[in-house]
Design an enzyme around this catalytic site. Sequence first.
Site, PDB file in Angstrom:
ATOM      1  N   GLU A  23       0.751  -1.233   0.082  1.00 54.64           N
ATOM      2  CA  GLU A  23      -0.004  -0.178   0.206  1.00 54.64           C
ATOM      3  C   GLU A  23       0.498   1.084   0.449  1.00 54.64           C
ATOM      4  O   GLU A  23       0.598   2.157  -0.432  1.00 54.64           O
ATOM      5  CB  GLU A  23      -1.232  -0.245   1.295  1.00 54.64           C
ATOM      6  CG  GLU A  23      -1.997  -0.756   1.401  1.00 54.64           C
ATOM      7  CD  GLU A  23      -1.480  -1.875   1.637  1.00 54.64           C
ATOM      8  OE1 GLU A  23      -0.363  -2.555   1.955  1.00 54.64           O
ATOM      9  OE2 GLU A  23      -2.189  -2.569   1.945  1.00 54.64           O
ATOM     10  N   PHE A  54     -11.074  -7.214  14.102  1.00 52.47           N
ATOM     11  CA  PHE A  54     -10.090  -7.422  13.148  1.00 52.47           C
ATOM     12  C   PHE A  54      -9.425  -6.416  12.011  1.00 52.47           C
ATOM     13  O   PHE A  54     -10.060  -5.914  12.034  1.00 52.47           O
ATOM     14  CB  PHE A  54     -10.181  -9.200  12.519  1.00 52.47           C
ATOM     15  CG  PHE A  54      -9.538  -9.325  11.716  1.00 52.47           C
ATOM     16  CD1 PHE A  54      -7.992 -10.083  12.042  1.00 52.47           C
ATOM     17  CD2 PHE A  54      -9.736  -9.484  10.635  1.00 52.47           C
ATOM     18  CE1 PHE A  54      -6.902 -10.401  11.496  1.00 52.47           C
ATOM     19  CE2 PHE A  54      -9.179 -10.112   9.193  1.00 52.47           C
ATOM     20  CZ  PHE A  54      -7.916 -10.681   9.934  1.00 52.47           C
ATOM     21  N   GLN A  55      -8.079  -6.512  12.292  1.00 47.88           N
ATOM     22  CA  GLN A  55      -8.125  -5.294  10.566  1.00 47.88           C
ATOM     23  C   GLN A  55      -8.242  -4.188  11.657  1.00 47.88           C
ATOM     24  O   GLN A  55      -8.612  -2.749  10.730  1.00 47.88           O
ATOM     25  CB  GLN A  55      -8.223  -5.985   9.932  1.00 47.88           C
ATOM     26  CG  GLN A  55      -6.899  -6.877   9.819  1.00 47.88           C
ATOM     27  CD  GLN A  55      -7.073  -6.878   7.569  1.00 47.88           C
ATOM     28  OE1 GLN A  55      -8.093  -7.300   7.515  1.00 47.88           O
ATOM     29  NE2 GLN A  55      -5.837  -7.323   7.437  1.00 47.88           N
ATOM     30  N   LYS A  92     -16.997  -0.600   6.960  1.00 51.81           N
ATOM     31  CA  LYS A  92     -18.121  -1.596   6.132  1.00 51.81           C
ATOM     32  C   LYS A  92     -19.455  -1.785   5.940  1.00 51.81           C
ATOM     33  O   LYS A  92     -19.893  -1.022   4.769  1.00 51.81           O
ATOM     34  CB  LYS A  92     -17.697  -2.909   6.769  1.00 51.81           C
ATOM     35  CG  LYS A  92     -17.731  -4.293   6.032  1.00 51.81           C
ATOM     36  CD  LYS A  92     -16.498  -5.146   5.680  1.00 51.81           C
ATOM     37  CE  LYS A  92     -17.528  -6.911   4.276  1.00 51.81           C
ATOM     38  NZ  LYS A  92     -16.478  -7.661   3.999  1.00 51.81           N
ATOM     39  N   MET A 143      24.069   8.775   1.229  1.00 46.53           N
ATOM     40  CA  MET A 143      24.540   9.841   1.318  1.00 46.53           C
ATOM     41  C   MET A 143      25.062  10.138   3.318  1.00 46.53           C
ATOM     42  O   MET A 143      25.756  10.649   3.892  1.00 46.53           O
ATOM     43  CB  MET A 143      23.160  10.810   1.493  1.00 46.53           C
ATOM     44  CG  MET A 143      22.682  12.153   2.127  1.00 46.53           C
ATOM     45  SD  MET A 143      24.052  13.316   1.709  1.00 46.53           S
ATOM     46  CE  MET A 143      23.260  14.041   0.396  1.00 46.53           C
TER      47      MET A 143
END
Lengths: 572, 166
Positions: free
Chosen positions: A49, A111-112, A161, A486
């Site tokens: 993502e 959950f999640q 949802k 760097m």
Amino acid sequence: MKLKGAQIFFECLKREGVEVIFGFPGGSVLDIYHEMPNHDIRHILVRHEQGAAHMADGYARSTGRVGVCLVTSGPGATNTVTGVATAYMDSVPMVVFTGQVPTALIGDDAFQEVDIIGITRPCTKHSYLVRDVNDMPRVIKEAFYLARTGRPGPVVVDLPKDVIQAQTDFRYPRRVDLPGYKPTLEAHSGQIKRAYQLIKKARTPVIFTGGGVVLSESSEELVRLAETLKAPVTSTLMGLGSFPAVVPDSSGNMDLHPLWLGMLGMHGTYRANMAISHSDLLLAVGVRFDDRVTGKISGFAPKAKIIHIDIDPTSISKNIEVDVPIVGDCKNALRKLIEAAEAEPIEGLDALRAPWIEQIRQWKETYPLAYKQNSEIIKPQYVIDKIYEVCRGDAIITTEVGQNQMWTAQYFHFSRPRTLLTSGGLGTMGYGLPAAIGAQVAHPDRLVVDIAGDGSIQMNIQEVITAVCNCLPVKVAILNNHYLGMVRQWQELFYDKNYCGTCLDASPDFVKLADAYGAVGLRASKPEEVEPVIREAFSIKRPVLMDFVVSPEEGVYPIVPAGKSISEMLLV
Amino acid sequence: MEIRTKDRHTIGILVQNVPGVLARVVGLFSGRGYNIETVTAAETHEPGLTRITLVTTGDERVLSQIVKQLNKLVNVIKVYDFSETEFVDREMALIKVRAEQQTRAEVLRIVDIFRAKVVDVSPHFYTLEVTGNESKISAILELLGQIGIVEVARTGKAALARSKKH
């Protein structure tokens, strides 16, 4: 007619002119994915993502349109956070739709479940948790409006949802009603007058531009004002491309624009930093005086009166006290300054400016940007020179972060806005590849090149497969020095050469890796192989990873040590 | 009137009363390293509008950033730095004080002097309500402290400008 939240989602996006979504599905957004095939919208399936967020960002920076991504709740949402923060720091218009657990479960550690609104609050322009399907059209309308207007930025919209499953009558609002959001676009005429009076008196003016000039599409105005005033121009990393670094000379050869100073700041050119230090007037346009630009505050433009144009009042007098603040859209302010300059031209301008232009020419000749390419080992700067030469500057360039980014800023002469996409504010390694993919989606026929390091590229290397399976022929030039270059350079200069944690002696074989992904891998180990590899890569209509084995200990110069004035540069 | 110390400021913030708005305001302060001494928030007479009153510290530069950063929040409708004008401010405190046989009379005398109210009485304690500006509250707390304060709940400051509507 009643529509489900998931259908409303697509109806709203259609009305906002969205053509592509960068996303990754999951339980909380399955209703949207279930609905997706019924709509004429492109979906780019990413592999992480963070990639989706940077792709939306690259798409947005290269077009000026709002980038859109769609991810699920919990880890899907948290994985976008670096991308959201990157976009926030660089004012990139973006709307990130995150799934959320059903409203009844919010707060129960489902959950999640994660409080993504709480997590992203400090790095978004605004955010919404939609609790009622009836609010969806208004929220989406506002999200796009906020993302692209004023000082642009990312907006997160969290969609539980049950909300996207619920039904309601769909009506898209015609306008937004945000009583607390009224960005000032029109520059104050009195301030413009005061500014021009200072400009008229200046002997050694410098125009100092930033990302705001790109965002407000005011390159044309910038060039016109600079040429009218015969004022040299320097730019931050974010502003590169808004002033043409090169222009055709009288015989048609491309040469550096006589008013172009190059980038300023920590890795700025000698002439840009010296010009700032000797300037008696600084016209700052769409910049925020970042510490990488100013160095030690008291040593920044110590002799100059400062005029500062910015659409965001918080940028003004935040780091540096200014003499004439002008809040407004850069384009509007520049136009008004041009009008003032044309109505009241500066007398004897050529003679007035001649000593200043001459001084700048001398600085340029004393310490030009330079490196020595021998016949043994490839210098990273040489690779960038060759990329520039082969594409004749006509490409969209993305970078990762670190030496690759700074050499690109120094050696690729950007002459058009929206051709350099780079994480300036947050400094996000792993930005370049997904940003290049996003830009390639928007510009299928243009050459898009990610100039990368062997460290940065591995932070989002999984997106090579996204490029391969979507037939997006991005080119990646890896400046492979087997170091986090760097950081290694800082250790060399400021940490007793204690190279702890910066040696990447174990790296994948990037050519084989490209092959494994179904892309093309090419390698150059000797200077004479550089140009042929670039030419071959640019001729292939597929994603290519170029592995340039470069001099491992090359540093970026000039460098202004942290805490020093920008005139105190280490030159080699 | 408020006694102003140089770097102490009372800020009035009119916001849309939407979920999370207080978190946005206080999150801005913590995220950017600004200080909050007190904060109060409640709905106004206009539906959907909440007024937050906040006391903070900072020099002129910090204050100007605070005001601008607050204005940048989408749900913030108006920000007013009261140090630029005359204003009235009050806070309320509930004070539970020990009130035994020998101290009750003294507590009631103090209540009278400060125009406070006894709002709850139990065998050993009085709970007092007192409103006033900050120095008045501090003064009564000091006096009652000598008798024996058990618990204190202060609201923090609410403020309005004296002249026109802000």
